[in-house]
Design an enzyme around this catalytic site. Structure first.
Site, PDB file in Angstrom:
ATOM      1  N   PHE A 156       0.866  -1.179   0.000  1.00 16.89           N
ATOM      2  CA  PHE A 156       0.000   0.000   0.000  1.00 16.89           C
ATOM      3  C   PHE A 156       0.900   1.226   0.000  1.00 16.89           C
ATOM      4  CE2 PHE A 156      -2.292   3.481   2.012  1.00 16.89           C
ATOM      5  CZ  PHE A 156      -3.444   3.501   1.245  1.00 16.89           C
ATOM      6  N   ASP A 158       9.285   2.406   1.435  1.00 15.28           N
ATOM      7  CA  ASP A 158       8.132   3.153   1.930  1.00 15.28           C
ATOM      8  C   ASP A 158       8.025   2.876   3.430  1.00 15.28           C
ATOM      9  OD1 ASP A 158       5.687   4.092   2.744  1.00 15.28           O
ATOM     10  OD2 ASP A 158       4.549   3.270   1.065  1.00 15.28           O
ATOM     11  N   LYS A 177       2.928   9.878   8.114  1.00 18.04           N
ATOM     12  CA  LYS A 177       2.216   9.467   9.323  1.00 18.04           C
ATOM     13  C   LYS A 177       2.806  10.051  10.620  1.00 18.04           C
ATOM     14  CE  LYS A 177      -0.723   5.853   7.647  1.00 18.04           C
ATOM     15  NZ  LYS A 177      -0.472   5.191   6.387  1.00 18.04           N
TER      16      LYS A 177
HETATM   17  C1  LIG Z   1      -0.694   5.485   4.922  1.00 22.12           C
HETATM   18  C2  LIG Z   1       0.329   5.008   3.965  1.00 22.12           C
HETATM   19  C3  LIG Z   1       0.609   5.720   2.776  1.00 22.12           C
HETATM   20  C4  LIG Z   1      -0.221   6.896   2.320  1.00 22.12           C
HETATM   21  O1  LIG Z   1      -0.191   7.966   3.208  1.00 22.12           O
HETATM   22  P1  LIG Z   1      -1.300   9.133   3.072  1.00 22.12           P
HETATM   23  O2  LIG Z   1      -0.833  10.145   4.059  1.00 22.12           O
HETATM   24  O3  LIG Z   1      -2.606   8.522   3.393  1.00 22.12           O
HETATM   25  O4  LIG Z   1      -1.237   9.615   1.680  1.00 22.12           O
HETATM   26  C5  LIG Z   1       1.640   5.273   1.989  1.00 22.12           C
HETATM   27  N1  LIG Z   1       2.361   4.202   2.319  1.00 22.12           N
HETATM   28  C6  LIG Z   1       2.126   3.491   3.447  1.00 22.12           C
HETATM   29  C7  LIG Z   1       2.983   2.327   3.783  1.00 22.12           C
HETATM   30  C8  LIG Z   1       1.085   3.867   4.289  1.00 22.12           C
HETATM   31  O5  LIG Z   1       0.828   3.144   5.380  1.00 22.12           O
END
Ligand SMILES: *Cc1c(COP(=O)(O)O)cnc(C)c1O
Length: 395
Positions: free
Chosen positions: A128, A212, A241
């Site tokens: 994700f 990521d 986050k």
């Molecule tokens: C939450 C998340 C995103 C996206 O972040 P947003 O602030 O919602 O755009 C991308 N990568 C990972 C692993 C995430 O958990």
């Protein structure tokens, strides 16, 4: 009827106040927060240092635009660079935008070298990366891409076997993109050997490695970033986050060698890294980089893991696997996870579902052993209830 887009399957709960590990509804009911706004509120709710910082900055300056020097932004970038592999930082307002910057940087890096064919990003099933058109394409999960049109330039493979990754690399590949611990996909922590293998493959084929760490980073696994456990570094990393503890902030970090291609005009963000966001970001970093913080997370991660394994022994028919690393933990369960999350809510415990029917636990990193025990007792009660109900139904 709500005037909002119907994009979220919301619960009825509405919170009006938060303090530390607890959230409160208008009638004063307390909930133990093992969700932390999906790994965002790493310092819990109402941290005094953050509250003081944002108040003071709000009275000074909120926003000026990136056409001026922003001292708070320079400082936050310097501190992030000093604490990581990175030399350069680009600030965003979200995780998806941090990934957008990462993808653009990887493509532009090869374009700059004259390798203009190298645009493909190799991603992994279960990932994700956000909800923009590029980031849903990068993750390749059909439940997120369906109905949003074609998005070329991305390849997807099952994680686990390095040979599959090598087979996917060709003359069009720019980068490999992976979450060292998958969050939404089901709390899958990749082994050190796997991440080391990806680094070696990227080096051998002259392509880039992007991590990521939007969800698993910023201390959650017991190190500043999850990849540190593997002893390898990426070329580019997306962060968000917890970086703002709830104030919208994200960052793309890169080595000087890679970031050099992002010259004036190649990228930008109106809000990204504004004075208010970066003041908060610096205050978060004060707390996260304070001596003992990561040790606390590591210790609490061990406590949580021990309790979750005990729960699995107690309810072998309901829990089939304990997943995760540190304070990003998952329980693969047999009852439908969304119903179970609702059941926990009825018991005043907040958790969140992940794919693969995994219950995800993401407490603020300030969680104590007593609060872990409290959460585990609620989990145990909820599993016991399920057993009783299914025994009654069988009669
Ligand atoms: C939450 C998340 C995103 C996206 O972040 P947003 O602030 O919602 O755009 C991308 N990568 C990972 C692993 C995430 O958990």
């Amino acid at each position: 009827m709500s005037a909002l887009y119907g994009t979220y399957a919301r619960s009825e709960l509405a919170f009006v106040r938060g303090e530390g590990m607890r959230l409160y509804t208008a009638d004063g009911t307390a909930y133990l927060d093992f969700n932390a706004g999906i790994a965002v509120n790493a310092l819990g709710h109402g941290d005094p240092h953050l509250v003081e910082t944002i108040k003071a900055q709000a009275e000074k300056l909120w926003h000026v635009s990136n056409i001026y020097v922003i001292p708070e932004q320079e400082r936050l970038a310097r501190r992030l660079a000093e604490a990581t592999f990175a030399d350069k930082v680009f600030f965003t307002n979200s995780g998806a935008e941090a990934l957008e910057c990462a993808i653009k940087t990887a493509r532009r890096y090869f374009w700059d070298k004259g390798e203009t064919e190298r645009v493909d990003i190799i991603g992994f099933a279960g990932s994700f990366h956000g909800r923009t058109t590029a980031t849903i394409a990068a993750a390749g999960n059909a439940s997120y891409t369906e109905g949003f049109g074609p998005m070329p330039g991305y390849k997807h493979i099952e994680p686990g076997d390095l040979k599959r990754v090598e087979a996917a690399i060709d003359e069009k590949t720019a980068a490999i993109l992976i979450e060292p611990v998958q969050g939404e996909g089901g709390v899958t922590a990749f082994s050190d050997a796997y991440l080391q293998g990806l680094r070696a493959l990227a080096d051998r084929h002259g392509i880039l490695l992007i991590f990521d760490e939007v969800q698993c980073g910023y201390g959650r696994t017991g190190k500043f970033f999850a990849f540190e456990w593997a002893g390898v570094t990426p070329d580019i990393m997306a962060v968000a986050k917890a970086i703002g503890n709830g104030f919208p902030l994200g960052a793309c970090l890169a080595t000087e060698e890679v970031a050099r291609c992002m010259v004036p005009g190649t990228h930008g963000s109106t809000y990204g890294g504004n004075p208010l966001a970066c003041a908060v970001g610096n205050a978060v970093l004060d707390r996260v980089l304070a001596p003992g913080f990561f040790e606390h997370v590591e210790a609490m991660g061990k406590v949580l893991s021990r309790h979750l394994h005990q729960l699995m022994q107690k309810y072998p028919g309901l829990i089939t696997e304990v997943r995760g690393k540190g304070l990003i933990a998952g329980l693969k369960i047999t009852p439908p996870v969304r119903d179970f999350v609702q059941r926990l809510r009825d018991h005043k415990l907040l958790a969140v579902a992940a794919s693969d029917n995994v219950l995800r636990l993401l407490p603020p990193l300030i969680v104590t052993e007593a609060e872990i025990e409290e959460a585990v007792a609620i989990l145990s009660d909820a599993f016991a209830e399920l057993e009783t109900e299914s025994a009654n139904a069988a009669q």
